[in-house]
Design a protein around this motif. Structure first.
Motif, PDB file in Angstrom:
ATOM      1  N   ILE A   1       0.836  -1.199   0.000  1.00  0.00           N
ATOM      2  CA  ILE A   1       0.000   0.000   0.000  1.00  0.00           C
ATOM      3  C   ILE A   1       0.873   1.252   0.000  1.00  0.00           C
ATOM      4  CG2 ILE A   1      -0.312  -0.184   2.519  1.00  0.00           C
ATOM      5  CD1 ILE A   1      -3.294   0.897   0.905  1.00  0.00           C
ATOM      6  N   ARG A   2       1.992   1.174   0.726  1.00  0.00           N
ATOM      7  CA  ARG A   2       2.903   2.309   0.761  1.00  0.00           C
ATOM      8  C   ARG A   2       3.537   2.531  -0.611  1.00  0.00           C
ATOM      9  NH1 ARG A   2       7.416   3.285   5.367  1.00  0.00           N
ATOM     10  NH2 ARG A   2       5.530   3.194   6.617  1.00  0.00           N
ATOM     11  N   SER A   3       3.948   1.424  -1.272  1.00  0.00           N
ATOM     12  CA  SER A   3       4.524   1.546  -2.614  1.00  0.00           C
ATOM     13  C   SER A   3       3.528   2.178  -3.575  1.00  0.00           C
ATOM     14  CB  SER A   3       4.900   0.172  -3.167  1.00  0.00           C
ATOM     15  OG  SER A   3       5.805  -0.458  -2.326  1.00  0.00           O
ATOM     16  N   PHE A   4       2.255   1.745  -3.444  1.00  0.00           N
ATOM     17  CA  PHE A   4       1.231   2.255  -4.351  1.00  0.00           C
ATOM     18  C   PHE A   4       1.113   3.771  -4.217  1.00  0.00           C
ATOM     19  CE2 PHE A   4      -3.185   3.641  -4.890  1.00  0.00           C
ATOM     20  CZ  PHE A   4      -3.378   3.323  -6.223  1.00  0.00           C
ATOM     21  N   PHE A   5       0.972   4.245  -2.968  1.00  0.00           N
ATOM     22  CA  PHE A   5       0.806   5.681  -2.769  1.00  0.00           C
ATOM     23  C   PHE A   5       2.075   6.451  -3.129  1.00  0.00           C
ATOM     24  CE2 PHE A   5      -2.955   4.442  -0.311  1.00  0.00           C
ATOM     25  CZ  PHE A   5      -3.852   5.322  -0.881  1.00  0.00           C
TER      26      PHE A   5
ATOM     27  N   LYS B   1      19.271  -3.003  11.346  1.00  0.00           N
ATOM     28  CA  LYS B   1      18.902  -2.957  12.768  1.00  0.00           C
ATOM     29  C   LYS B   1      18.018  -1.743  13.034  1.00  0.00           C
ATOM     30  CE  LYS B   1      23.217  -5.058  14.317  1.00  0.00           C
ATOM     31  NZ  LYS B   1      24.553  -4.742  14.849  1.00  0.00           N
ATOM     32  N   GLY B   2      17.300  -1.777  14.155  1.00  0.00           N
ATOM     33  CA  GLY B   2      16.438  -0.648  14.496  1.00  0.00           C
ATOM     34  C   GLY B   2      15.227  -0.632  13.578  1.00  0.00           C
ATOM     35  N   GLU B   3      14.402   0.409  13.699  1.00  0.00           N
ATOM     36  CA  GLU B   3      13.239   0.444  12.817  1.00  0.00           C
ATOM     37  C   GLU B   3      13.071   1.794  12.127  1.00  0.00           C
ATOM     38  OE1 GLU B   3       9.833   0.926  16.198  1.00  0.00           O
ATOM     39  OE2 GLU B   3      10.812  -1.025  15.943  1.00  0.00           O
ATOM     40  N   THR B   4      12.272   1.784  11.058  1.00  0.00           N
ATOM     41  CA  THR B   4      12.087   3.008  10.277  1.00  0.00           C
ATOM     42  C   THR B   4      11.381   4.075  11.107  1.00  0.00           C
ATOM     43  OG1 THR B   4      11.095   3.969   8.319  1.00  0.00           O
ATOM     44  CG2 THR B   4       9.974   2.065   9.249  1.00  0.00           C
ATOM     45  N   LYS B   5      11.737   5.333  10.842  1.00  0.00           N
ATOM     46  CA  LYS B   5      11.138   6.444  11.587  1.00  0.00           C
ATOM     47  C   LYS B   5       9.929   7.015  10.862  1.00  0.00           C
ATOM     48  CE  LYS B   5      14.816   5.877  13.944  1.00  0.00           C
ATOM     49  NZ  LYS B   5      15.790   4.855  13.548  1.00  0.00           N
ATOM     50  N   TRP B   6       9.598   6.412   9.719  1.00  0.00           N
ATOM     51  CA  TRP B   6       8.531   6.992   8.906  1.00  0.00           C
ATOM     52  C   TRP B   6       7.269   6.138   8.981  1.00  0.00           C
ATOM     53  CZ3 TRP B   6       9.207  11.686   6.757  1.00  0.00           C
ATOM     54  CH2 TRP B   6      10.513  12.159   6.698  1.00  0.00           C
ATOM     55  N   SER B   7       6.231   6.682   9.593  1.00  0.00           N
ATOM     56  CA  SER B   7       4.940   6.016   9.562  1.00  0.00           C
ATOM     57  C   SER B   7       4.242   6.448   8.276  1.00  0.00           C
ATOM     58  CB  SER B   7       4.108   6.441  10.765  1.00  0.00           C
ATOM     59  OG  SER B   7       3.856   7.825  10.685  1.00  0.00           O
ATOM     60  N   PHE B   8       3.136   5.779   7.965  1.00  0.00           N
ATOM     61  CA  PHE B   8       2.410   6.131   6.746  1.00  0.00           C
ATOM     62  C   PHE B   8       1.940   7.588   6.817  1.00  0.00           C
ATOM     63  CE2 PHE B   8      -1.262   6.434   3.998  1.00  0.00           C
ATOM     64  CZ  PHE B   8      -0.765   5.857   2.848  1.00  0.00           C
ATOM     65  N   TRP B   9       1.449   7.988   7.988  1.00  0.00           N
ATOM     66  CA  TRP B   9       0.920   9.344   8.176  1.00  0.00           C
ATOM     67  C   TRP B   9       2.020  10.388   7.995  1.00  0.00           C
ATOM     68  CZ3 TRP B   9      -3.050  12.151   7.741  1.00  0.00           C
ATOM     69  CH2 TRP B   9      -3.226  13.331   8.456  1.00  0.00           C
ATOM     70  N   LYS B  10       3.218  10.103   8.569  1.00  0.00           N
ATOM     71  CA  LYS B  10       4.338  11.042   8.433  1.00  0.00           C
ATOM     72  C   LYS B  10       4.715  11.213   6.958  1.00  0.00           C
ATOM     73  CE  LYS B  10       7.939  11.527  11.704  1.00  0.00           C
ATOM     74  NZ  LYS B  10       9.073  10.881  12.412  1.00  0.00           N
ATOM     75  N   LEU B  11       4.696  10.065   6.227  1.00  0.00           N
ATOM     76  CA  LEU B  11       5.024  10.122   4.806  1.00  0.00           C
ATOM     77  C   LEU B  11       3.986  10.922   4.037  1.00  0.00           C
ATOM     78  CD1 LEU B  11       6.326   6.536   3.978  1.00  0.00           C
ATOM     79  CD2 LEU B  11       7.581   8.675   3.779  1.00  0.00           C
ATOM     80  N   PHE B  12       2.720  10.767   4.442  1.00  0.00           N
ATOM     81  CA  PHE B  12       1.647  11.487   3.771  1.00  0.00           C
ATOM     82  C   PHE B  12       1.842  13.002   3.949  1.00  0.00           C
ATOM     83  CE2 PHE B  12      -2.622  13.424   3.972  1.00  0.00           C
ATOM     84  CZ  PHE B  12      -3.036  13.156   2.675  1.00  0.00           C
ATOM     85  N   LEU B  13       2.132  13.412   5.185  1.00  0.00           N
ATOM     86  CA  LEU B  13       2.342  14.839   5.446  1.00  0.00           C
ATOM     87  C   LEU B  13       3.578  15.349   4.694  1.00  0.00           C
ATOM     88  CD1 LEU B  13       1.550  15.101   9.260  1.00  0.00           C
ATOM     89  CD2 LEU B  13       0.093  15.702   7.328  1.00  0.00           C
TER      90      LEU B  13
END
Ligand code: UDP
Ligand code: MG
Length: 310
Positions: free
Chosen positions: A134-138, A205-217
């Motif tokens: 879904i992220r790739s699509f948007f 290692k660790g995790e991404t700092k970008w949620s879907f909402w953050k990417l949208f904004l």
């Protein structure tokens, strides 16, 4: 000796600081053979974990390591700007701390600038392996849209991993805007850019700092920073609705003259009023978005504040 500045924005990357250093040093031999020395600048973007402690350990070991620590989290864009400001190198490269930007590509990138005469070498991933569909699509829709409505070329899949010449860096620093959208700024400044492609590498290692909402904004920020087409859409919609209203007025006058005026039609009236108020608010919202960006811009607040600079 020439100097290559490696800028690494870090936000909660304690597990990656040392790994990144080790991986980068594997290219050291090549660069020494070409008479290039490193300068490694970690930008700590207000991390809440032990990122700073880890960088301090490296500074004790190696004098070429530097740290700029922000007073709080200002976002990756601020990190990029701070890194470019602090870099003294003849060449500067931006890299993520999570090793998604492989240092093994650096020699190829360097050669494109040094030997082929490019001013920047950028990278793009050819696929989005390991990313939620879904992220790739948007993301795809976003790149398609922004390239339609903006003059700056913004490449799909482009990473921030980029090696730049001194004059390219100076050009970027000359854009002092507060709302920074680097993917657009890199394209906007021009110069010749070579694109290298590689398969997406997943974060170790660790995790991404970008949620879907953050990417949208972030996508909205990009559109507002690099296009005024939404404003034009607002005006065009206004004109269209005026025309429709005008035709309706004529229709109603003619109908009343012919058939008289039986009191009916209030449900349709309510629908029309709701529709048009919706459109009005939507357009007002678009104007508001631009206004809010302009408001932040005129305040001239600093893009970041440093707590520590070593
Ligand atoms: N980053 C940062 N500030 C932030 C968010 C991220 O400096 O507010 C850094 C992060 O530490 C990493 C890079 O930006 O080095 C890319 O972040 P991430 O790997 O989370 O993004 P992704 O690769 O998932 O797009
Ligand atoms: Mg990453």
């Amino acid at each position: 000796m020439e100097l290559l500045s490696v800028v690494v924005p870090c936000y909660n990357e304690e597990e990656n600081v040392k790994d990144f250093y080790d991986e980068l040093m594997k290219t050291q031999e090549y660069f020494h053979s070409r008479e290039v020395e490193f300068e490694l600048i970690y930008i700590d973007d207000g991390s809440k974990d032990n990122t700073v402690v880890e960088v301090h350990k490296l500074i004790d070991l190696d004098k070429r390591v530097h740290l700029v620590s922000f007073s709080r989290n200002f976002g990756k864009e601020a990190g990029i700007y701070a890194g470019l400001e602090h870099a003294k190198g003849d060449y500067v490269v931006m890299m993520d701390a999570d090793l998604q930007d492989p240092p093994s590509l650096l020699p190829t990138m360097y050669e494109a600038i040094k030997d082929e005469g490019y001013d920047s070498v950028a990278t793009r991933r050819v696929n989005r392996k390991g990313e939620p569909p879904i992220r790739s699509f948007f993301a795809r829709r976003f790149y398609h849209l922004i390239n339609k409505i903006s003059k700056a070329e913004i490449v799909d899949g482009a990473r921030d991993y980029r090696l730049m010449s001194r004059r390219f860096v100076d050009a970027i620093l000359s854009l002092e805007e507060y709302n920074r959208f680097s993917k657009g700024i890199f394209g906007w400044v021009g110069f010749s850019t070579k694109w290298l492609e590689y398969e997406n590498i997943e974060r170790k290692k660790g995790e991404t700092k970008w949620s879907f909402w953050k990417l949208f904004l972030y996508a909205l920020d990009g559109i507002i920073a690099f296009s005024t087409v939404p404003l034009a859409i607002a005006s065009i919609m206004g004109v269209i609705f005026c025309l429709v209203a005008f035709l309706l007025i004529i229709f109603i006058i003619v109908r009343t003259l012919i058939l008289g005026d039986p009191t009916s039609g209030w449900p349709s009236l309510v629908c029309i009023i709701s529709l048009i108020s919706g459109v009005q608010l939507f357009c007002l919202g678009i104007v508001g978005q631009y206004l809010s960006k302009a408001y932040l811009e005129v305040k001239k607040r600093p893009i970041y504040l440093t707590k520590e600079d070593i």
